[in-house]
Scaffold this active site. Structure first.
Site, PDB file in Angstrom:
ATOM      1  N   PRO B 265      -5.210   2.873   5.043  1.00 23.57           N
ATOM      2  CA  PRO B 265      -4.551   2.778   6.372  1.00 23.57           C
ATOM      3  C   PRO B 265      -3.221   3.596   6.248  1.00 23.57           C
ATOM      4  O   PRO B 265      -2.389   3.206   5.434  1.00 23.57           O
ATOM      5  CB  PRO B 265      -4.347   1.281   6.559  1.00 23.57           C
ATOM      6  CG  PRO B 265      -4.560   0.661   5.381  1.00 23.57           C
ATOM      7  CD  PRO B 265      -5.296   1.517   4.448  1.00 23.57           C
ATOM      8  N   ASP B 445       0.028   4.660   1.763  1.00 21.03           N
ATOM      9  CA  ASP B 445      -1.013   4.019   2.021  1.00 21.03           C
ATOM     10  C   ASP B 445      -0.475   2.653   2.215  1.00 21.03           C
ATOM     11  O   ASP B 445       0.073   1.831   1.314  1.00 21.03           O
ATOM     12  CB  ASP B 445      -1.872   3.953   0.424  1.00 21.03           C
ATOM     13  CG  ASP B 445      -3.023   3.067   0.618  1.00 21.03           C
ATOM     14  OD1 ASP B 445      -3.334   2.052   1.556  1.00 21.03           O
ATOM     15  OD2 ASP B 445      -3.902   3.268  -0.210  1.00 21.03           O
ATOM     16  N   HIS B 446      -0.791   1.887   3.398  1.00 24.77           N
ATOM     17  CA  HIS B 446      -0.257   0.750   3.997  1.00 24.77           C
ATOM     18  C   HIS B 446      -0.890  -0.621   3.281  1.00 24.77           C
ATOM     19  O   HIS B 446      -0.292  -1.488   3.466  1.00 24.77           O
ATOM     20  CB  HIS B 446      -0.224   0.642   5.538  1.00 24.77           C
ATOM     21  CG  HIS B 446       1.092  -0.018   6.053  1.00 24.77           C
ATOM     22  ND1 HIS B 446       1.833  -0.905   5.196  1.00 24.77           N
ATOM     23  CD2 HIS B 446       1.376  -0.052   7.422  1.00 24.77           C
ATOM     24  CE1 HIS B 446       2.846  -1.140   6.150  1.00 24.77           C
ATOM     25  NE2 HIS B 446       2.419  -0.826   7.351  1.00 24.77           N
ATOM     26  N   ARG B 447      -1.848  -0.087   2.507  1.00 29.25           N
ATOM     27  CA  ARG B 447      -2.387  -1.330   1.942  1.00 29.25           C
ATOM     28  C   ARG B 447      -1.293  -1.870   0.746  1.00 29.25           C
ATOM     29  O   ARG B 447      -1.317  -3.059   0.364  1.00 29.25           O
ATOM     30  CB  ARG B 447      -3.787  -1.272   1.054  1.00 29.25           C
ATOM     31  CG  ARG B 447      -4.932  -0.887   2.125  1.00 29.25           C
ATOM     32  CD  ARG B 447      -6.113  -0.421   1.560  1.00 29.25           C
ATOM     33  NE  ARG B 447      -6.006   0.834   0.838  1.00 29.25           N
ATOM     34  CZ  ARG B 447      -6.723   1.622   0.036  1.00 29.25           C
ATOM     35  NH1 ARG B 447      -8.118   1.041   0.103  1.00 29.25           N
ATOM     36  NH2 ARG B 447      -6.686   2.322  -0.380  1.00 29.25           N
TER      37      ARG B 447
END
Lengths: 411, 475
Positions: B265, B445-447
């Site tokens: 994401p 990377d929003h993880r």
């Protein structure tokens, strides 16, 4: 182990281990298959040599010798006539295809003895299930050759009413008819038309396929059912050695007549170019079926002299030398030699048959060329055995559609 | 005297022609029915053809070596007398329902047919419907688009054309262009009107070559609108579309981008920053002995600054291992540089870029780009990247929303550096001055990178570029 032994094994429910003993008739390497069929194979049932001389009694032909000895001059002449006429009909079919009158023609050239021997052994009540090359069987069962031409011309939808001559429709799907035949034979059992002792009533079924057919699932399933049901069916395998372009080595490692034992069905190997032998083994097998003793498999070892069909070119996969070897074993030559030796016919007889062959050829040629195109709505005729509303509606729609066109001649 | 022509049959299934190999007869020879007269070779086999007539050979209509179409007459036999031995012979008419075969049959040539030649020439034409039938269009070239066959045509006012005259129709008042289905489809695909083509095939049939020739002669032939005229007038021979197989770098790039875009994401943040101090630094370093023979660019300073920003926020130097269900933090900053090469975009990386001096970094970047352009980048150079810079500014673009190089947690887009009006505060007084300004965009990377972490990285980077002296404070 003879076929008689096999039958006894079945009857006595013998020790199954013996059935799996491969020492007597085990699989052979593919390279030995052809040699296995050589004329000195002691299993091969033969009565005349390449020139028609009567062969000595052997262990293989002894069980059938009486049938041959009982044949009258009239019987011999009929078989000879069938052989010649069938070959002439076949040649005409081939020529008509080459002249654009037929879409296709599968020639039986070389296999006349196998088919006429089997066909002559069939009684009127017996039912035959052919592949698509059984022109000789069709002839013996009384199917007009014009019907065969009509099918390959594409002007009828199968060719004939199967029940008129107890000769099923040609089956193009390889080996499929073995199942039809077995099912029909099981129906004969249900009808009680087996082992009544009435020669007019007891019925046998004969199923025809080739060496290629033996590799099909349908064939093997049919043998299982026939064996278990002890159905009155005779499987007649014409091993013409070529499944189109595939030789025997690509079809099996153990010959069909031996493999049948694995199904619990006696197998007979017969010289397929010896009309006396094919006739005799067929008579015996059919009698056995009619009398309720169950199925038999006959492997008629023969050779397809021509192409698989008119669409095939055999020179691409086999040698001329091989064809020449088999030309020497020509069935008509052998039958004529036998008749001359036994004095079964005067020389005029042979000329008359040749003249009759020419007449039939001219007759069917003319019939083929003048066959009317069928009414197109005839395609709906035999979809169901009885009238069916959906089919009737479709027929009506089709007719209406066709009539919406401006006429250009008849069609 | 009755002359019979023998037409070349289809000796196989679905053959359209055969090569004539050997004549077995000559003019004047007597033949019987089924005598082999000729040997032909088809695509399938070499076959002998038996003659369906008895009589005298009058003429051989084809020579050895000729390729003959199925249905064409090849030999003429005089069958003698008024009653030919075989009146219907090979005539195509012999199968007519309810008709007695007639002797004219042999004079007609029948068309190619899939099986045998039982059908009449032209019989593949759609038959005319009765007057009352739907679709009352008058047949003719005008209403004869390739699709016209789908609609049955009404009866023509004149008697329907003799089906045996197909060749004449083709050159004269054609009812409908004759062409095989694959050729019709080709014409449709190329937008060519079959009716507008002059056929060259035997029997007036439009061939594949005819369609292709028509298509290349006038790309706009399929339509008459202004659109198509305009299209035709531009670009000369250039086709409307060019199709290139997806392979090589393009294929790998696509796979990587799809994998990344639909796995990680993405969040992208932007910052606009006054980089005048950085530009002054670049100018100064260009004259510095330490940077002799190397290239000092704003990108170099950005690269160095990014390494420092990551040092301050090491959690961003990480990747997501889905299989192991672990977040992998890397010790080294392996700095990827997106490089445009003749073979496409590649992203090699500089190993442990954060441990390099600026001079070393400058050399490494120069080498990396040169190696990439030569196409000599090794797989090891592509592997193990932790962060990437894409320098979209060189194209004069302000910013973008870059997609992560797969396996990395962040990617920086470095936009164009422009002179822009900027509010400057000096000694408590604000004024608008022209300054060097750029935009930075950081996708992460929003993880594993929260907004706070990503924002700190971007802000620190911006701070360093705004005032490179800040590095002294943090170091």
């Amino acid at each position: 182990m003879s076929d008689k032994d096999v039958a006894e094994d079945r009857a006595a429910n013998a020790d199954m281990r013996s059935a799996f003993d491969t020492s007597a008739a085990g699989p052979r390497p593919p390279s030995e298959i052809t040699g296995h069929y050589s004329s000195d194979n002691p299993d091969m049932v033969q009565f005349v040599d390449a020139d028609g001389n009567r062969l000595e009694t052997t262990e293989a032909n002894a069980p059938y010798a009486q049938i041959v000895e009982d044949m009258t001059s009239q019987d011999a002449r009929e078989i000879y006539r069938d052989l010649v006429l069938v070959r002439r009909i076949d040649a005409e079919g081939h020529a008509l295809q080459r002249q654009g009158e037929l879409g296709l023609w599968p020639s039986l050239l070389g296999q006349e003895a196998a088919q006429v021997g089997a066909g002559r052994a069939l009684k009127p009540q017996d039912y035959a299930f052919p592949g698509y090359r059984e022109h000789g069987v069709a002839w013996c069962k009384g199917v007009p050759p014009e019907n065969l031409l009509g099918m390959y011309r594409g002007v009828n939808h199968g060719g004939w009413n199967s029940n008129e001559n107890n000769f099923h429709l040609y089956t193009i799907v390889i080996g499929n008819q073995m199942l039809h035949a077995t099912g029909y034979a099981m129906g004969v059992q249900t009808d009680g038309d087996v082992a009544t002792g009435d020669p007019e009533r007891d019925t046998a079924v004969m199923a025809f396929t080739g060496d290629g057919g033996t590799a099909q699932g349908d064939y093997n399933e049919a043998l299982v059912f026939a064996s278990v049901a002890a159905a009155p069916v005779v499987f007649f395998v014409q091993n013409n050695q070529w499944a189109i372009s595939e030789p025997n080595e690509k079809q099996f490692t153990i010959p069909p007549y031996q493999r049948s034992r694995g199904f619990g069905i006696p197998g007979v190997l017969v010289d397929g170019n010896d009309p006396l032998a094919t006739y005799a083994v067929s008579v015996a097998a059919l009698d056995r079926a009619r009398s309720g003793q169950g199925p038999t498999l006959i492997e008629a070892y023969t050779y397809r002299m021509g192409a698989h069909t008119t669409s095939d070119d055999p020179t691409k996969y086999r040698s001329d030398a091989e064809v020449e070897i088999w030309r020497e074993k020509d069935p008509i030559k052998r039958m004529r030699g036998f008749m001359e030796e036994r004095g079964h016919a005067e020389p005029d007889f042979f000329d008359e048959i040749d003249a009759e062959a020419d007449e039939i050829a001219a007759r069917i040629r003319h019939a083929c060329q003048t066959m009317p195109d069928p009414p197109q709505e005839a395609m709906f005729d035999h979809i169901y055995a009885e009238p069916h509303p959906v089919t009737e509606r479709e027929r009506a729609e089709f007719v209406e559609y066709q009539e919406s066109f401006v006429q250009e001649g008849a069609h | 005297m009755a002359m019979q022509k023998f037409n070349l049959p289809d000796p196989g299934e679905g053959l359209t022609e055969a090569d004539l190999v050997t004549w077995r007869v000559a003019v004047g020879d007597e033949v019987k029915v089924n005598d082999m007269v000729v040997e032909v070779e088809t695509a399938k086999s070499l076959v002998e053809l038996p003659i369906p007539f008895a009589g005298t050979v009058v003429e051989l209509l084809a020579s050895e070596g000729d390729t003959v179409e199925v249905g064409s007459p090849i030999i003429v036999i005089d069958t003698g007398g008024d009653a030919p031995a075989d009146p219907d012979g090979g005539s195509a008419e012999s199968g007519e329902s309810g008709q007695t075969p007639s002797s004219e049959g042999g004079d007609e040539s029948s068309g190619p047919n899939l099986v045998g030649y039982g059908a009449k020439a032209g019989s593949t034409k759609r038959r005319a419907r009765r007057g009352g039938a739907k679709g009352a269009a008058q047949p003719g070239p005008a209403g004869d688009s390739p699709e016209a066959g789908a609609e049955p045509q009404a009866a023509p006012p004149t008697p329907s054309p003799d089906p045996e005259r197909a060749p004449e129709q083709a050159t004269g008042e054609r009812a409908r262009a004759l062409a095989k289905p694959p050729v019709r489809k080709l014409a449709k695909d190329l937008g060519v009107d079959l009716a507008s083509i002059t056929p060259t095939g035997d029997g007036g049939v439009v061939t594949r070559e005819d369609v292709q020739a028509a298509a290349s002669a006038s790309p706009a032939d399929g339509g008459s609108s202004q659109d198509s005229q305009r299209t035709a007038s531009r670009a000369g021979d250039a086709p409307e579309q060019t199709r290139v197989p997806i392979k090589g770098v393009r294929k790998r790039t696509a796979e990587a981008m799809v994998a990344s875009a639909f796995t990680a994401p993405h969040v992208t943040e932007f910052i606009t920053v006054d980089v005048t101090a950085t530009m002054e630094l670049v100018e100064r370093l260009k004259g510095d002995k330490a940077f002799r023979d190397t290239k000092v660019t704003p990108l170099l300073v950005v690269a160095k600054a990014l390494c420092l920003a990551i040092r301050r926020n090491p959690e961003v130097n990480a990747s997501w291992d889905e299989d192991a269900q672990e977040i992998v933090y890397s010790r080294d900053v392996n700095l990827g540089i997106a490089a445009a090469t003749p073979r496409g975009l590649v992203v090699p990386n500089i190993k442990a870029a954060d441990a390099m001096s600026m001079r070393e970094l400058a050399d490494a970047m120069a080498e990396l780009v040169a190696t990439a352009r030569e196409g000599k980048t090794t797989p090891a150079d592509f592997a193990g990247g932790t962060v990437t810079i894409t320098n979209v500014g060189v194209f004069g673009v302000d910013t973008g929303t870059p997609i992560l190089n797969p396996g990395e947690a962040a990617i920086l887009a470095f936009g164009a550096v422009r002179r822009q009006p900027w509010v400057v505060q000096r000694d408590g007084v604000e004024s608008i001055e022209p300054r060097w300004v750029t935009q930075l965009a950081l996708s992460f990377d929003h993880r594993l990178v929260d907004g706070e972490l990503g924002s700190k990285v971007l802000a620190d980077l911006a701070a360093l570029l705004h005032d490179p002296g800040q590095a002294l404070v943090w170091a």
